[in-house]
Design an enzyme around this catalytic site. Structure first.
Site, PDB file in Angstrom:
ATOM      1  N   ILE A  13      39.892  42.892  53.771  1.00  0.00           N
ATOM      2  CA  ILE A  13      38.546  43.107  53.234  1.00  0.00           C
ATOM      3  C   ILE A  13      37.495  42.688  54.259  1.00  0.00           C
ATOM      4  CG2 ILE A  13      36.934  42.488  51.377  1.00  0.00           C
ATOM      5  CD1 ILE A  13      39.405  42.273  49.517  1.00  0.00           C
ATOM      6  N   THR A  36      46.831  35.238  58.075  1.00  0.00           N
ATOM      7  CA  THR A  36      47.198  36.519  57.453  1.00  0.00           C
ATOM      8  C   THR A  36      46.364  37.658  58.034  1.00  0.00           C
ATOM      9  OG1 THR A  36      45.678  36.170  55.605  1.00  0.00           O
ATOM     10  CG2 THR A  36      47.959  35.504  55.263  1.00  0.00           C
ATOM     11  N   SER A 119      40.431  38.382  39.902  1.00  0.00           N
ATOM     12  CA  SER A 119      40.679  38.740  38.506  1.00  0.00           C
ATOM     13  C   SER A 119      41.812  37.908  37.905  1.00  0.00           C
ATOM     14  CB  SER A 119      41.072  40.206  38.427  1.00  0.00           C
ATOM     15  OG  SER A 119      42.339  40.401  39.032  1.00  0.00           O
ATOM     16  N   TYR A 142      47.494  30.169  42.696  1.00  0.00           N
ATOM     17  CA  TYR A 142      46.475  31.017  43.339  1.00  0.00           C
ATOM     18  C   TYR A 142      45.294  31.266  42.399  1.00  0.00           C
ATOM     19  CZ  TYR A 142      44.322  35.360  45.016  1.00  0.00           C
ATOM     20  OH  TYR A 142      43.421  36.326  45.408  1.00  0.00           O
ATOM     21  N   ASN A 171      42.417  43.706  42.304  1.00  0.00           N
ATOM     22  CA  ASN A 171      43.377  44.483  43.102  1.00  0.00           C
ATOM     23  C   ASN A 171      42.744  45.543  44.000  1.00  0.00           C
ATOM     24  OD1 ASN A 171      44.781  43.331  40.624  1.00  0.00           O
ATOM     25  ND2 ASN A 171      46.492  43.907  41.923  1.00  0.00           N
ATOM     26  N   VAL A 186      50.680  45.574  46.389  1.00  0.00           N
ATOM     27  CA  VAL A 186      51.708  46.551  46.026  1.00  0.00           C
ATOM     28  C   VAL A 186      51.409  47.956  46.561  1.00  0.00           C
ATOM     29  CG1 VAL A 186      50.712  47.096  43.744  1.00  0.00           C
ATOM     30  CG2 VAL A 186      53.179  47.321  44.125  1.00  0.00           C
ATOM     31  N   ARG A 210      47.177  47.669  36.435  1.00  0.00           N
ATOM     32  CA  ARG A 210      46.119  47.009  37.182  1.00  0.00           C
ATOM     33  C   ARG A 210      44.898  47.923  37.272  1.00  0.00           C
ATOM     34  NH1 ARG A 210      49.150  43.523  36.388  1.00  0.00           N
ATOM     35  NH2 ARG A 210      50.054  41.956  37.780  1.00  0.00           N
ATOM     36  N   ASP A 274      53.144  36.366  37.400  1.00  0.00           N
ATOM     37  CA  ASP A 274      52.499  37.675  37.212  1.00  0.00           C
ATOM     38  C   ASP A 274      51.833  37.784  35.853  1.00  0.00           C
ATOM     39  OD1 ASP A 274      52.761  39.255  39.413  1.00  0.00           O
ATOM     40  OD2 ASP A 274      54.155  40.674  38.499  1.00  0.00           O
TER      41      ASP A 274
HETATM   42  C1  UD2 Z   1      46.388  39.393  42.246  1.00  0.00           C
HETATM   43  C2  UD2 Z   1      45.046  39.611  41.544  1.00  0.00           C
HETATM   44  C3  UD2 Z   1      44.099  40.374  42.461  1.00  0.00           C
HETATM   45  C4  UD2 Z   1      43.978  39.713  43.832  1.00  0.00           C
HETATM   46  C5  UD2 Z   1      45.390  39.617  44.414  1.00  0.00           C
HETATM   47  C6  UD2 Z   1      45.436  38.968  45.784  1.00  0.00           C
HETATM   48  C7  UD2 Z   1      45.665  39.899  39.177  1.00  0.00           C
HETATM   49  C8  UD2 Z   1      45.697  40.849  38.049  1.00  0.00           C
HETATM   50  N1  UD2 Z   1      45.231  40.415  40.333  1.00  0.00           N
HETATM   51  O1  UD2 Z   1      46.989  40.644  42.428  1.00  0.00           O
HETATM   52  O2  UD2 Z   1      42.817  40.432  41.842  1.00  0.00           O
HETATM   53  O3  UD2 Z   1      43.360  38.463  43.735  1.00  0.00           O
HETATM   54  O4  UD2 Z   1      46.210  38.818  43.518  1.00  0.00           O
HETATM   55  O5  UD2 Z   1      46.759  38.979  46.242  1.00  0.00           O
HETATM   56  O6  UD2 Z   1      46.000  38.730  39.066  1.00  0.00           O
HETATM   57  N2  UD2 Z   1      54.803  44.437  42.679  1.00  0.00           N
HETATM   58  C9  UD2 Z   1      55.970  45.175  42.641  1.00  0.00           C
HETATM   59  N3  UD2 Z   1      56.621  45.401  43.820  1.00  0.00           N
HETATM   60  C10 UD2 Z   1      56.195  44.919  45.021  1.00  0.00           C
HETATM   61  C11 UD2 Z   1      54.982  44.159  45.029  1.00  0.00           C
HETATM   62  C12 UD2 Z   1      54.323  43.932  43.829  1.00  0.00           C
HETATM   63  O7  UD2 Z   1      56.424  45.615  41.577  1.00  0.00           O
HETATM   64  O8  UD2 Z   1      56.846  45.167  46.039  1.00  0.00           O
HETATM   65  C13 UD2 Z   1      54.096  44.214  41.398  1.00  0.00           C
HETATM   66  C14 UD2 Z   1      53.764  42.762  41.092  1.00  0.00           C
HETATM   67  O9  UD2 Z   1      54.864  42.105  40.495  1.00  0.00           O
HETATM   68  C15 UD2 Z   1      52.566  42.931  40.171  1.00  0.00           C
HETATM   69  C16 UD2 Z   1      51.873  44.192  40.703  1.00  0.00           C
HETATM   70  O10 UD2 Z   1      52.832  44.871  41.492  1.00  0.00           O
HETATM   71  O11 UD2 Z   1      52.985  43.138  38.847  1.00  0.00           O
HETATM   72  C17 UD2 Z   1      50.665  43.907  41.560  1.00  0.00           C
HETATM   73  O12 UD2 Z   1      51.044  42.934  42.530  1.00  0.00           O
HETATM   74  P1  UD2 Z   1      50.122  42.584  43.797  1.00  0.00           P
HETATM   75  O13 UD2 Z   1      50.806  41.497  44.558  1.00  0.00           O
HETATM   76  O14 UD2 Z   1      49.759  43.821  44.517  1.00  0.00           O
HETATM   77  O15 UD2 Z   1      48.776  42.071  43.139  1.00  0.00           O
HETATM   78  P2  UD2 Z   1      48.461  41.003  41.942  1.00  0.00           P
HETATM   79  O16 UD2 Z   1      48.346  41.763  40.670  1.00  0.00           O
HETATM   80  O17 UD2 Z   1      49.348  39.831  42.029  1.00  0.00           O
END
Ligand code: UD2
Length: 317
Positions: A13, A36, A119, A142, A171, A186, A210, A274
């Site tokens: 970002i 990172t 979020s 986090y 996201n 993801v 999401r 999650d």
């Molecule tokens: C969180 C926050 C987001 C931001 C981000 C920073 C929420 C809803 N969102 O994102 O706002 O701060 O953290 O990192 O809390 N997944 C898979 N396979 C993979 C990788 C991820 O299935 O190889 C799933 C994961 O388990 C989750 C979704 O994809 O259910 C999104 O994961 P992410 O790591 O992209 O983002 P998230 O939601 O933790």
């Protein structure tokens, strides 16, 4: 012309923000410890006064804040699973680092700090969409850290009059997001894996959803937050999203079309920390800043996949 400091300037970002500010002729200083963030993201940001330093290095931070009007504070260890596995480094970067930014901003007489909040603060509050007035319920370290940073922002506004704006990102995805780490977002991961013909892994049943938001919308809202009248934004917290949500299964279907991937999808156990569903109400940002997410999910994914394709193109001799 405002003078900007971007923390995390070599990150996904931060580098997009720097590019947008430089393109419109603003003076930009960038700080990053390259933990990172990546040097490759800086390649076309020649006009930026870049400094490699950690937020825990108070002297470097003090010097970086000199003469600055607005700080866009993006630096963080941005991962839910990483914070579950190693809570200490992410605590230090996300809470202590943010606290240091505020201390040095105040010391230097910086006018405004715009903060990358998350979020994840909402946790599993059952109501959708999430509205800023809801009681937060963070689950992962986090999420606690990002929420603490937000509360420090508001405190420094109330107590010291520093103009702070917290943007709760939902996201964010798009060009320059690192696809290569196990902690990558993801969409970055899946785009690259599917372009390479590698099998993506969905954690859980894929029905989690999401409010995925394309990076240009995030850049837009940062520029608005930096310049909006203090009476509209100072001390406040805003959702930054689209107001629409997509499940991972839907996302994979769209990515299949965009990447041509015809292989399997692997399903693995849910990830610890999650949350199931995430969707924002963006009324507040629209009302106070005129935020209008112009790029929708599918268009954003098209642009994202197109960008990852350029990374795969063979280098010209
Ligand atoms: C969180 C926050 C987001 C931001 C981000 C920073 C929420 C809803 N969102 O994102 O706002 O701060 O953290 O990192 O809390 N997944 C898979 N396979 C993979 C990788 C991820 O299935 O190889 C799933 C994961 O388990 C989750 C979704 O994809 O259910 C999104 O994961 P992410 O790591 O992209 O983002 P998230 O939601 O933790």
């Amino acid at each position: 012309m405002a003078r900007y400091l971007i923390t995390g300037a070599a990150g996904f970002i931060g580098s997009n923000l720097a590019r947008a500010l430089l393109q419109r002729g603003d003076a930009v200083r960038g700080l990053d410890n390259l933990s990172t963030g990546r040097r490759e993201n800086l390649t076309d940001l020649k006009g930026m006064d870049f400094r490699q330093a950690d937020l825990l290095d108070r002297a470097a931070l003090r010097s970086a804040c000199e003469g600055v009007d607005v700080i866009l504070h993006q630096a963080a260890i941005p991962s839910v699973p990483k914070s579950v596995q190693e809570p200490e480094p992410s605590h230090e970067a996300n809470i202590n680092g943010t606290f240091n930014v505020l201390l040095e901003a105040r010391h230097a007489g910086v006018q405004r700090v715009v903060y990358a909040a998350s979020s994840s603060a909402y946790g599993e509050t059952p109501t959708l969409p999430k509205v800023e007035s809801m009681k937060p319920d963070p689950i992962s370290p986090y999420a606690v850290q990002k929420l603490t940073g937000e509360q420090y922002m508001t405190s420094f506004h109330r107590v010291y009059g520093l103009e702070t704006v917290s943007l709760r990102y939902f996201n964010i995805f798009g060009p320059f997001q690192d696809p290569g780490s196990m902690y990558s977002g993801v969409l970055a991961k899946f785009s690259m894996q599917m372009l390479r013909g590698e099998t993506p892994t969905i954690f859980g049943d894929g029905e989690q959803s999401r409010d995925f938001n394309y990076i240009d919308n995030c850049v837009q809202v940062n520029l608005l937050a930096a310049s909006a009248p203090a009476s509209e934004v100072a001390g406040k917290v805003f959702n930054v999203a689209t107001g629409h949500r997509f499940s991972l299964n839907q996302t994979v279907d769209i990515l299949r079309k965009l990447t041509g991937y015809k292989g399997e999808v692997r399903y693995a156990p849910e990830r610890e920390g999650d949350i199931k569903h995430s969707l924002a109400d963006i009324t507040l940002a629209r009302k106070h800043m005129g935020y209008d997410p112009a790029v929708d999910f599918e268009e954003g994914l098209r642009r994202t996949v197109a960008w990852y394709k350029t990374l795969m193109a063979p280098a010209r001799a």
